[in-house]
Design a protein around this motif. Structure first.
Motif, PDB file in Angstrom:
ATOM      1  N   ASP A   1       0.555  -1.262   0.071  1.00  0.00           N
ATOM      2  CA  ASP A   1       0.090  -0.004  -0.008  1.00  0.00           C
ATOM      3  C   ASP A   1       0.960   1.316  -0.048  1.00  0.00           C
ATOM      4  N   ARG A   2       2.074   1.386   0.826  1.00  0.00           N
ATOM      5  CA  ARG A   2       2.702   2.463   0.959  1.00  0.00           C
ATOM      6  C   ARG A   2       3.632   2.831  -0.231  1.00  0.00           C
TER       7      ARG A   2
ATOM      8  N   GLU B   1       1.098   4.205  -2.808  1.00  0.00           N
ATOM      9  CA  GLU B   1       0.535   5.505  -2.756  1.00  0.00           C
ATOM     10  C   GLU B   1       1.748   6.523  -3.078  1.00  0.00           C
ATOM     11  N   HIS B   2       3.012   5.795  -3.556  1.00  0.00           N
ATOM     12  CA  HIS B   2       3.891   6.881  -3.764  1.00  0.00           C
ATOM     13  C   HIS B   2       4.469   6.584  -5.076  1.00  0.00           C
TER      14      HIS B   2
ATOM     15  N   LEU C   1      10.309   4.757   2.728  1.00  0.00           N
ATOM     16  CA  LEU C   1       8.901   4.182   2.685  1.00  0.00           C
ATOM     17  C   LEU C   1       8.673   2.879   3.469  1.00  0.00           C
TER      18      LEU C   1
ATOM     19  N   THR D   1       7.122   1.764   7.118  1.00  0.00           N
ATOM     20  CA  THR D   1       5.998   0.732   7.265  1.00  0.00           C
ATOM     21  C   THR D   1       6.294  -0.351   8.390  1.00  0.00           C
TER      22      THR D   1
END
Ligand code: ADP
Ligand code: MG
Length: 206
Positions: free
Chosen positions: A21-22, A25-26, A193, A197
């Motif tokens: 997900d992280r 998102e980026h 990132l 997490t």
């Protein structure tokens, strides 16, 4: 399955899902960073790798933690491509090789150290060359120094920022020479990132 195994599967699933997900998102940010000093594919590369992990999450999560990291690493090698695929794949596979099934903080420290050494060997690289190692190594140092989870998160953020004034001497960005100065390294940012997490998932409340 024992209660402990069920709990571990939930933790594994949550950890790899949160990483995917992280990264997703980026993606645009990683693309832009790599457009500035590389070929612009780091966002797409990482997305492809972590979406493949996500697609295989049910299988990965049910494995003991070391095997889950090994499986995720193999997927990253196969799917990410570029320079970062084999390097992140090596990081995850080496973590899997070194971690015990239920690691404590010291186990994470030594496994992370072994995984960083594996990345250095694979990349023929070291800290100071404007790569992912410029986040991974300072985070390892912070962990070794007894830093809190909040301090480790901060160390990762500071380390990624500290790649901005560096001149790249490894990887594609090194082709730019002095023109690589003034931009954050994309791999340093993706490492930040992933570390954030892991801190969120494994470190308990901030
Ligand atoms: P490519 O450079 O092949 O296009 P990516 O764009 O996916 O691959 O990944 C680039 C990132 O990989 C860089 O920002 C850097 O952090 C990392 N990297 C490249 N070469 C090395 C190396 N030899 N050692 C460590 N990290 C590296
Ligand atoms: Mg690239």
């Amino acid at each position: 399955m024992s209660d402990a195994d069920t709990l571990q599967a939930l933790i594994n699933g949550a950890l790899f899902q949160a990483m995917a997900d992280r990264i997703c998102e980026h993606v645009d940010e990683l693309t832009e960073l790599d457009q500035a000093i590389g070929d612009g594919d780091h966002g797409a590369n990482m997305k492809r790798g972590f979406e493949a992990i996500e697609a295989d999450l049910d299988t990965i999560a049910l494995k003991p933690l070391p095997d889950a990291f090994r499986a995720a690493g193999t997927t990253l090698v196969m799917k990410v491509g570029g320079a970062s695929g084999p390097l992140y794949g090596t990081l995850f596979m080496a973590l899997g090789k070194a971690l015990p099934a239920h690691p404590d903080r010291d186990d994470w420290l030594s496994a992370f150290g072994a995984a960083i050494d594996a990345v250095k060997a694979r990349g023929k690289s070291e800290a100071g060359q404007k790569t992912m190692l410029d986040v991974l190594v300072p985070v390892h140092d912070a962990l070794a120094g007894g830093a809190s989870i909040a301090e480790i998160r901060q160390a990762a953020a500071d380390a990624a920022t500290a790649t901005i004034p560096m001149q790249a001497t490894k990887g594609r960005a090194s082709f730019l020479g002095e023109r690589s100065i003034g931009h954050m390294d994309p791999g340093a940012r993706s490492s930040q990132l992933l570390i954030e997490t892991a801190c969120d998932l494994l470190g308990g409340p901030r």
